[in-house]
Scaffold this active site. Sequence first.
Site, short mmCIF file in Angstrom:
data_model
loop_
_atom_site.label_atom_id
_atom_site.label_comp_id
_atom_site.label_asym_id
_atom_site.label_seq_id
_atom_site.Cartn_x
_atom_site.Cartn_y
_atom_site.Cartn_z
N ASN A 36 -1.33 6.96 6.45
CA ASN A 36 -0.46 5.98 7.11
C ASN A 36 0.96 5.97 6.55
OD1 ASN A 36 -0.38 3.77 9.10
ND2 ASN A 36 0.01 2.46 7.33
N LYS A 89 0.81 -1.22 0.00
CA LYS A 89 0.00 0.00 0.00
C LYS A 89 0.85 1.27 0.00
CE LYS A 89 -1.11 -0.66 4.93
NZ LYS A 89 -0.56 -2.05 5.02
N HIS A 114 -2.12 -8.61 11.62
CA HIS A 114 -2.80 -7.78 12.63
C HIS A 114 -3.97 -8.50 13.32
CE1 HIS A 114 -0.37 -4.53 11.28
NE2 HIS A 114 -0.97 -4.39 10.12
#
Length: 461
Positions: free
Chosen positions: A148, A125, A194
């Site tokens: 982010n 990403k 995660h």
Amino acid sequence: MTPATSFRGQRVALFGLGGSGLSTAKSLLAGGADLLAWDDAPASVEKARAAGVPVADLRDVDFARCDCLVLAPGVPLTHPVPHWTVEKARAAGVEIIGDIEVFCRERRGIAPDSALVAITGTNGKSTTTALIAHVLRSAGVDVQMGGNIGVPILDLAPPSEACIHVVECSSYQIDLAPTLDPTVGLLLNLSEDHLERHGTMENYAAIKQRLVARSRTAVIGVDDALCAAIADRVEGAGVHVRRISARHHVPKGIYAEGSELFCETEGKTREVADLGGVGSLRGAHNAQNAAAAMAACLALGLSAESVARGLQTFPGLAHRMEQVGQAGRVLFVNDSKATNTDSAEQALASFPSDIYWILGGKAKTGGIASLQPFFDRVAKAYLIGEAAEMFAETLRDVPHEIAGTMEQAVERAHEDAALSRAEEPVVLLSPACASFDQYANFEVRGDHFRRLVQERIKNLP
């Protein structure tokens, strides 16, 4: 900065005063919110107080008198257990949101027709975010890039029809953005990650799906089953979906065959770009990133020719397959961001042979056994850090040595690679490990590698 004027007059509790949290606090204050902020770390509280942010221990605050709780993305919302502020907010019936949601509400309030590109995925990403921003800038577009990837979203200029915001979103941020509605939303891929924060793979995938569910155009990689299913569901709900693949042909989508990108529309297929010779976009994983950038920029109105030109000049990101130098035929590549075997696999797959591989550090569960299919590409391995002995056992059939330190590994790898008869031997730092045994983070590790390489090249006769 984007002042959060849509929160003017609202009483807002904010928890988490790290980088994005402090940015959010300043945005809310600039927009006229009645803000009370706090953090469990006294140093963060003092830093916020020094910056003029009103601080108050939220344990003493009546949340029933608050309009919302703004939570920093690093603070647990659900797993392993909800943070105490989350419990207080839920008990009072107060909504819980994050910085991305604050930006989305401001965008709808002041510039609803402005373009927002939001990117997520387990891998790739950051590169895709930077690549889209680079292509747009190369075409003369005013771009604001953040999220982010480094610059908090509320530190960017306010939304306007004169610029395009290109924003990387983590799953933590998406979980706190219930009305995220990008012009173009990108979901690249999904693999296990995660779960300590989301509980199950199903929950993790459902959170990632939210980014594309309300998009005007959804660009979705379909090389894994979870994303392929999401593409079908989102399309079935009426969203315009453009599928991308680095592995196979996709109808009405963009896909890679080797270094070439193809686009199929109205039953016709044409080549739209060739990544051959673009060192920053080596490998199938980067072919997917490039396909995603092509799809997003086409949806924003750029021509395929303009996008292809931008791809050719992409410099890459630091520590992600970063070409840091060349000494004669020997290429040096900094892939310090490869802190696990999935990332190291992508790096190894990018070179067919003659890899002089520097790896090691603080090992992840399972070691490097899963990388065995790529061992025949490795001319020699140079092991550093606390995982060296364990990795040496896995690499018993591969030429290797325990170098111990980065200095020794770079020196020995360069000496050996310079003796290779290959057209372009590569000294590859792709550690497949965390850095914390020898370095503060992967950036410091990669910077050290780059500095050592540049010093060697400078001192060559």
